[in-house]
Design a protein around this motif. Structure first.
Motif, PDB file in Angstrom:
ATOM      1  N   ARG A  84     -15.080  35.368 -38.679  1.00 33.83           N
ATOM      2  CA  ARG A  84     -16.056  34.120 -38.063  1.00 33.83           C
ATOM      3  C   ARG A  84     -15.347  32.696 -37.342  1.00 33.83           C
ATOM      4  O   ARG A  84     -14.877  32.829 -37.956  1.00 33.83           O
ATOM      5  CB  ARG A  84     -17.443  34.028 -39.434  1.00 33.83           C
ATOM      6  N   CYS A  85     -16.372  32.178 -36.911  1.00 30.27           N
ATOM      7  CA  CYS A  85     -16.191  30.914 -36.180  1.00 30.27           C
ATOM      8  C   CYS A  85     -15.863  30.005 -36.956  1.00 30.27           C
ATOM      9  O   CYS A  85     -14.938  28.806 -36.315  1.00 30.27           O
ATOM     10  CB  CYS A  85     -16.976  30.494 -35.073  1.00 30.27           C
ATOM     11  N   ASP A  86     -16.002  29.630 -38.388  1.00 34.43           N
ATOM     12  CA  ASP A  86     -16.133  28.915 -39.448  1.00 34.43           C
ATOM     13  C   ASP A  86     -14.232  28.563 -40.299  1.00 34.43           C
ATOM     14  O   ASP A  86     -14.069  28.399 -40.366  1.00 34.43           O
ATOM     15  CB  ASP A  86     -16.717  28.274 -39.993  1.00 34.43           C
ATOM     16  N   GLY A  87     -13.752  30.183 -39.520  1.00 39.10           N
ATOM     17  CA  GLY A  87     -13.133  30.320 -40.381  1.00 39.10           C
ATOM     18  C   GLY A  87     -12.909  31.439 -41.655  1.00 39.10           C
ATOM     19  O   GLY A  87     -11.931  32.128 -42.111  1.00 39.10           O
ATOM     20  N   GLU A  89     -14.409  34.700 -43.386  1.00 37.92           N
ATOM     21  CA  GLU A  89     -14.272  36.533 -42.879  1.00 37.92           C
ATOM     22  C   GLU A  89     -15.464  37.076 -44.064  1.00 37.92           C
ATOM     23  O   GLU A  89     -15.602  36.960 -44.924  1.00 37.92           O
ATOM     24  CB  GLU A  89     -12.710  36.993 -43.420  1.00 37.92           C
ATOM     25  N   GLU A 118     -22.920  38.715 -37.206  1.00 35.75           N
ATOM     26  CA  GLU A 118     -22.228  38.490 -35.553  1.00 35.75           C
ATOM     27  C   GLU A 118     -23.436  39.739 -34.383  1.00 35.75           C
ATOM     28  O   GLU A 118     -22.667  40.203 -33.740  1.00 35.75           O
ATOM     29  CB  GLU A 118     -21.397  39.908 -35.857  1.00 35.75           C
ATOM     30  N   LYS A 121     -24.902  37.159 -31.676  1.00 34.07           N
ATOM     31  CA  LYS A 121     -23.695  37.258 -31.062  1.00 34.07           C
ATOM     32  C   LYS A 121     -23.727  38.248 -29.505  1.00 34.07           C
ATOM     33  O   LYS A 121     -24.036  38.214 -28.660  1.00 34.07           O
ATOM     34  CB  LYS A 121     -22.646  36.806 -31.193  1.00 34.07           C
TER      35      LYS A 121
ATOM     36  N   SER B  69     -24.714  24.770 -40.219  1.00 32.68           N
ATOM     37  CA  SER B  69     -24.534  26.320 -40.939  1.00 32.68           C
ATOM     38  C   SER B  69     -24.968  26.787 -42.083  1.00 32.68           C
ATOM     39  O   SER B  69     -24.228  26.522 -42.821  1.00 32.68           O
ATOM     40  CB  SER B  69     -23.891  26.995 -40.260  1.00 32.68           C
ATOM     41  N   SER B  72     -22.681  29.369 -43.696  1.00 25.88           N
ATOM     42  CA  SER B  72     -21.637  29.590 -44.168  1.00 25.88           C
ATOM     43  C   SER B  72     -21.563  28.711 -45.518  1.00 25.88           C
ATOM     44  O   SER B  72     -20.276  28.078 -46.029  1.00 25.88           O
ATOM     45  CB  SER B  72     -20.572  29.169 -43.086  1.00 25.88           C
TER      46      SER B  72
END
Lengths: 135, 227
Positions: A84-87, A89, A118, A121, B69, B72
């Protein structure tokens, strides 16, 4: 399966969804298991959120799809981790798919089990609206 | 019950109450302990209970996660010996304390949703419903569900909504470009569904989101079936 957070060499590395991969169907379209015959995008195979072409291997007796039918599906859970974009998975314990038609409309009306976002997107918001739980 | 300290890796500090929707993820692992895999009874957002045999693994990174977000944020239960049973109670405690989703009161003002619904009614869309779904669904705030009677009408509603959103709010939707019997426009916090009558009955979203509070619209609704 007892998993520890260790270096990748000590964990089982999962890989892509490719031809002959059997996936579970998690909507109420009537099919139970499908086998992937083509991953539409990606040279090595399909991942979470990708579309595949699959053949129905097992189906409920009175469902909308029958055994042997060739259908499209969107992968909603994959054993292979996806970044994911925040690092972080995400990975799941099984491979699951939601059947769609060629235009991308879901064939079933409800999706069971968790789905990752996901899909948002990847423009599969319809599957998100039909899902009961979003991971 | 032992006191549990709840640590949130959002890096925002201890003063902020736990925001964001707390989704029971099943078993997730952290760096501090390992748990044996067990069938885990958890409750989903609508308050139903479902037995969730599958594990969902989230491997957080060490970096500071963005606190905005909600998905997260990761919660660790530190200081508990018997984690698997107590975590259930911990979740229940949190649910009772903070509610399912924390959102600000002014989120309720649905200005953009009502505007878009207005536009839809100008094009003679039928049976427009605006639902406030934030408590159920964390990824969006409002659903607008409407019926159109023909593909060109779906097209027209879609383009009018797109134009208004772009002009007035500067938002571009990510959605279908070709009109489909179920066209969806995703504006982030507002999702517009445009159905043909038989699709609306087939997918039955109102039943699925029956717990959402409907928002009143200032104009009269057209009857769902004409002719």
């Amino acid at each position: 399966m007892h998993v520890e957070v260790t270096t990748p060499t000590q964990q089982q590395q999962r890989t892509f969804i490719q031809m002959r991969t059997v996936l579970k169907v998690v909507d109420n379209s009537g099919a139970k298991k499908v086998m992937c015959i083509q991953a539409l995008k990606g040279k090595k195979g399909a991942r979470l959120g990708d579309t595949i072409v699959a053949s129905v291997k097992e189906a409920h007796p009175n469902g909308k799809v029958k055994k042997g039918k060739v259908v499209y599906g969107v992968v909603v859970r994959a054993a292979m981790q996806r970044g994911r974009c925040d690092g972080s998975e995400v990975k799941f314990d099984d491979n699951a798919v939601v059947l769609v038609d060629k235009q991308g409309q879901p064939i079933g009306t409800r999706v069971f089990g968790p789905v990752p976002h996901e899909l948002r997107k990847k423009k599969h918001v319809k599957i998100l609206t039909l899902a009961e739980h979003i991971a | 019950m032992a006191v549990s300290t709840i640590l949130s890796i959002t890096g925002t500090g201890a003063g902020i109450p736990f925001t964001g929707e707390f989704r029971p993820l099943g078993l997730f692992e952290s760096k501090f302990y390992e748990r044996p895999r067990k069938p885990y009874g958890s409750s989903c957002m609508n308050g139903h209970h479902f037995a969730h045999h599958k594990c969902i693994w989230r491997i957080p990174s060490n970096r500071n996660l963005n606190s905005k977000s909600k998905d997260s944020s990761l919660v660790l239960a530190i200081g508990k010996e018997n984690v698997s049973k107590d975590t259930d109670d911990m979740y229940d405690e949190l649910f009772n304390k903070y509610g399912k989703v924390v959102f600000r009161r002014k989120d309720q003002k649905p200005q953009i949703a009502v505007e878009l619904a207005n536009v839809a009614s100008q094009v003679k869309a039928a049976d427009i419903k605006v639902l406030f779904v934030k408590p159920l669904v964390y990824w969006t705030r409002f659903f607008i569900i409407t019926t159109a009677f023909s593909r060109p009408q779906i097209d027209a509603i879609g383009s009018k909504i797109r134009d208004l959103a772009e002009k007035k709010y500067g938002r571009v939707p990510s959605g279908d470009t070709k009109p489909n019997s179920w066209t969806l426009l995703d504006f982030g916090d507002v999702v517009v569904h445009i159905f043909l009558p038989q699709q609306r009955a087939f997918y039955n979203l109102e039943e699925f989101y029956a717990n959402a509070t409907p928002i009143e619209l200032p104009f009269e609704n057209q009857p769902p079936f004409r002719g």
